[in-house]
Design a protein around this motif. Structure first.
Motif, short mmCIF file in Angstrom:
data_model
loop_
_atom_site.label_atom_id
_atom_site.label_comp_id
_atom_site.label_asym_id
_atom_site.label_seq_id
_atom_site.Cartn_x
_atom_site.Cartn_y
_atom_site.Cartn_z
N VAL A 75 0.87 -1.17 0.00
CA VAL A 75 0.00 0.00 0.00
C VAL A 75 0.90 1.22 0.00
O VAL A 75 1.73 1.39 0.90
CB VAL A 75 -0.94 0.02 1.22
N PHE A 76 0.77 2.05 -1.04
CA PHE A 76 1.58 3.25 -1.20
C PHE A 76 0.72 4.49 -1.07
O PHE A 76 -0.50 4.45 -1.31
CB PHE A 76 2.25 3.28 -2.58
N GLY A 77 1.36 5.62 -0.76
CA GLY A 77 0.73 6.92 -0.88
C GLY A 77 1.11 7.54 -2.20
O GLY A 77 1.71 6.90 -3.07
N LEU A 78 0.77 8.82 -2.37
CA LEU A 78 0.96 9.48 -3.66
C LEU A 78 2.43 9.68 -4.03
O LEU A 78 2.75 9.86 -5.20
CB LEU A 78 0.25 10.84 -3.65
N ALA A 79 3.33 9.65 -3.04
CA ALA A 79 4.76 9.78 -3.33
C ALA A 79 5.42 8.43 -3.50
O ALA A 79 6.65 8.34 -3.53
CB ALA A 79 5.45 10.58 -2.23
N VAL A 85 -3.15 9.68 -0.53
CA VAL A 85 -2.53 10.13 0.72
C VAL A 85 -1.33 11.00 0.39
O VAL A 85 -0.32 10.49 -0.12
CB VAL A 85 -2.09 8.93 1.58
N PRO A 86 -1.39 12.30 0.63
CA PRO A 86 -0.21 13.15 0.39
C PRO A 86 0.94 12.69 1.27
O PRO A 86 0.75 12.32 2.43
CB PRO A 86 -0.70 14.55 0.78
N GLN A 87 2.14 12.73 0.72
CA GLN A 87 3.32 12.30 1.46
C GLN A 87 4.45 13.29 1.23
O GLN A 87 4.76 13.64 0.10
CB GLN A 87 3.77 10.90 1.01
N GLY A 88 5.05 13.74 2.34
CA GLY A 88 6.22 14.59 2.26
C GLY A 88 7.48 13.75 2.16
O GLY A 88 7.43 12.54 1.98
N PRO A 89 8.65 14.37 2.33
CA PRO A 89 9.91 13.65 2.17
C PRO A 89 10.08 12.47 3.10
O PRO A 89 10.75 11.52 2.77
CB PRO A 89 10.97 14.73 2.44
N THR A 90 9.48 12.52 4.30
CA THR A 90 9.72 11.44 5.27
C THR A 90 8.45 10.87 5.85
O THR A 90 8.51 10.09 6.80
CB THR A 90 10.60 11.94 6.43
N THR A 91 7.30 11.21 5.31
CA THR A 91 6.06 10.77 5.93
C THR A 91 5.49 9.56 5.22
O THR A 91 5.57 9.43 4.00
CB THR A 91 5.00 11.88 5.91
N SER A 92 4.91 8.63 6.00
CA SER A 92 4.20 7.50 5.44
C SER A 92 2.71 7.78 5.35
O SER A 92 2.02 7.21 4.55
CB SER A 92 4.42 6.24 6.30
N ALA A 93 2.21 8.62 6.23
CA ALA A 93 0.80 9.03 6.19
C ALA A 93 0.68 10.32 6.98
O ALA A 93 1.45 10.57 7.92
CB ALA A 93 -0.08 7.95 6.80
N PRO A 94 -0.24 11.17 6.62
CA PRO A 94 -0.35 12.45 7.31
C PRO A 94 -0.88 12.27 8.72
O PRO A 94 -1.60 11.32 9.00
CB PRO A 94 -1.37 13.22 6.45
N PRO A 95 -0.50 13.18 9.62
CA PRO A 95 -1.03 13.08 10.99
C PRO A 95 -2.51 13.36 11.01
O PRO A 95 -3.05 14.05 10.16
CB PRO A 95 -0.24 14.16 11.75
N SER A 96 -3.16 12.82 12.01
CA SER A 96 -4.60 13.06 12.15
C SER A 96 -4.86 14.48 12.60
O SER A 96 -4.10 15.06 13.38
CB SER A 96 -5.19 12.08 13.17
N SER A 97 -5.94 15.06 12.08
CA SER A 97 -6.31 16.41 12.49
C SER A 97 -7.42 16.38 13.53
O SER A 97 -8.06 17.39 13.79
CB SER A 97 -6.76 17.21 11.27
N ALA A 98 -7.68 15.20 14.10
CA ALA A 98 -8.77 15.08 15.08
C ALA A 98 -8.44 15.88 16.32
O ALA A 98 -7.28 16.08 16.68
CB ALA A 98 -8.96 13.61 15.44
N PRO A 99 -9.45 16.36 17.01
CA PRO A 99 -9.21 17.17 18.21
C PRO A 99 -8.67 16.32 19.34
O PRO A 99 -8.84 15.10 19.36
CB PRO A 99 -10.62 17.70 18.56
N PRO A 100 -7.99 16.92 20.30
CA PRO A 100 -7.48 16.16 21.44
C PRO A 100 -8.64 15.56 22.23
O PRO A 100 -9.74 16.09 22.25
CB PRO A 100 -6.72 17.21 22.26
#
Length: 275
Positions: A92-96, A207-222
């Motif tokens: 399973v890959f992301g967009l990068a 799934v957008p991916q930066g240089p070192t990310t496997s998946a973006p962090p969740s934006s859910a509230p604490p």
């Protein structure tokens, strides 16, 4: 695609090979593979970009036979199971074109006679990808039933991302030409292995991916703990039916799992239902 990305993608797959999670069947090419492998232990070369055509893996209908709460398992075969053994594996890959760790895959399919188990969980099960984004499913070649070609249903979800619902198909099936749902972009690469078959398919999620990310962090509230509530917490093992609170909202667990960051209840409808 720039050279830096090219090298990093190759590095990911070389690491997977070194860790023993190489392309499961050493198959070359095919529309379903976001990476290719070379024989003789050579590092795999990637297709020009990480996709199965020119878009992320496409969605398809869920159909009438999906059931929540499938058991977590990679082997759907039990003693006495009839049918041609089949192993389906891939990444399973992301967009990068970087692997997605702990992506949820929920599989369901017909038995050798083309029937779905609507009472229990025969030929139903979910699993998670490993750190290299790899998965492996042991099952059988599904039977045929009126109106459809052979296929396997699957839901795929990266942590904190929407669910992809789709189907996998077999090459060279006569009914592929008459099934109105069939899409060649979802063909597995399949080969014989003695009396069994081995298939490969790589999912590419939006799934957008930066240089070192496997998946973006969740934006859910604490999380917060209402009086008398049990707060959702990463690292806790939840059974199906367990109830928690998160962000002041109550949720019931749909599938047993061990919670991790990115799997907060609002972000993972495959695992939690709001009450």
């Amino acid at each position: 695609m720039d050279e830096e990305n090219t090298l990093s993608r190759k590095t990911v797959l070389r690491a997977a090979l070194a860790a023993g999670v190489a392309a499961p069947v050493a198959l070359i090419g095919g529309p379903a593979l976001a990476r290719t492998t070379a024989a003789g232990g050579q590092a795999p070369e990637l297709t020009p970009s990480c996709h199965d055509g020119d878009e992320p893996t496409i969605e398809q209908t869920e159909g009438p036979y999906f059931k929540p709460n499938s058991p977590e398992r990679t082997d759907l075969v039990t003693p006495g199971t009839q049918g041609t053994r089949l192993t389906v594996s891939g990444y399973v890959f992301g967009l990068a074109c970087r692997p997605v760790n702990r992506a949820l895959l929920d599989f369901w399919q017909a038995d050798v006679n083309g029937a779905y188990d609507s009472v229990g969980y025969t030929f139903r099960g979910h699993q998670y990808t490993d750190a290299q984004g790899a998965f492996r499913l042991s099952t059988i070649v599904p039977g045929l039933y009126p109106g459809r070609t052979r296929h396997i249903h699957v839901k795929v979800q990266a942590p904190g991302r929407p669910v992809l619902t789709t189907q996998l198909y077999f090459p060279n099936e006569p009914r592929n030409n008459t099934d109105t749902i069939f899409d060649a972009r979802l063909l597995m690469t399949v080969r014989d292995n003695g009396s069994a078959k081995e298939g490969a398919f790589d999912f590419v999620l939006d799934v957008p991916q930066g240089p070192t990310t496997s998946a973006p962090p969740s934006s859910a509230p604490p999380s917060s703990t209402p009086p008398g509530g049990t707060t959702w917490a990463a690292g806790t093992t939840y059974a199906a039916g367990a109830r928690v609170t998160y962000g002041g909202q109550g949720y019931v667990c749909l599938q047993g799992h061990t919670a991790q960051p990115g799997w907060e209840p609002p972000s993972v409808p495959a695992l939690w239902r709001a009450e």
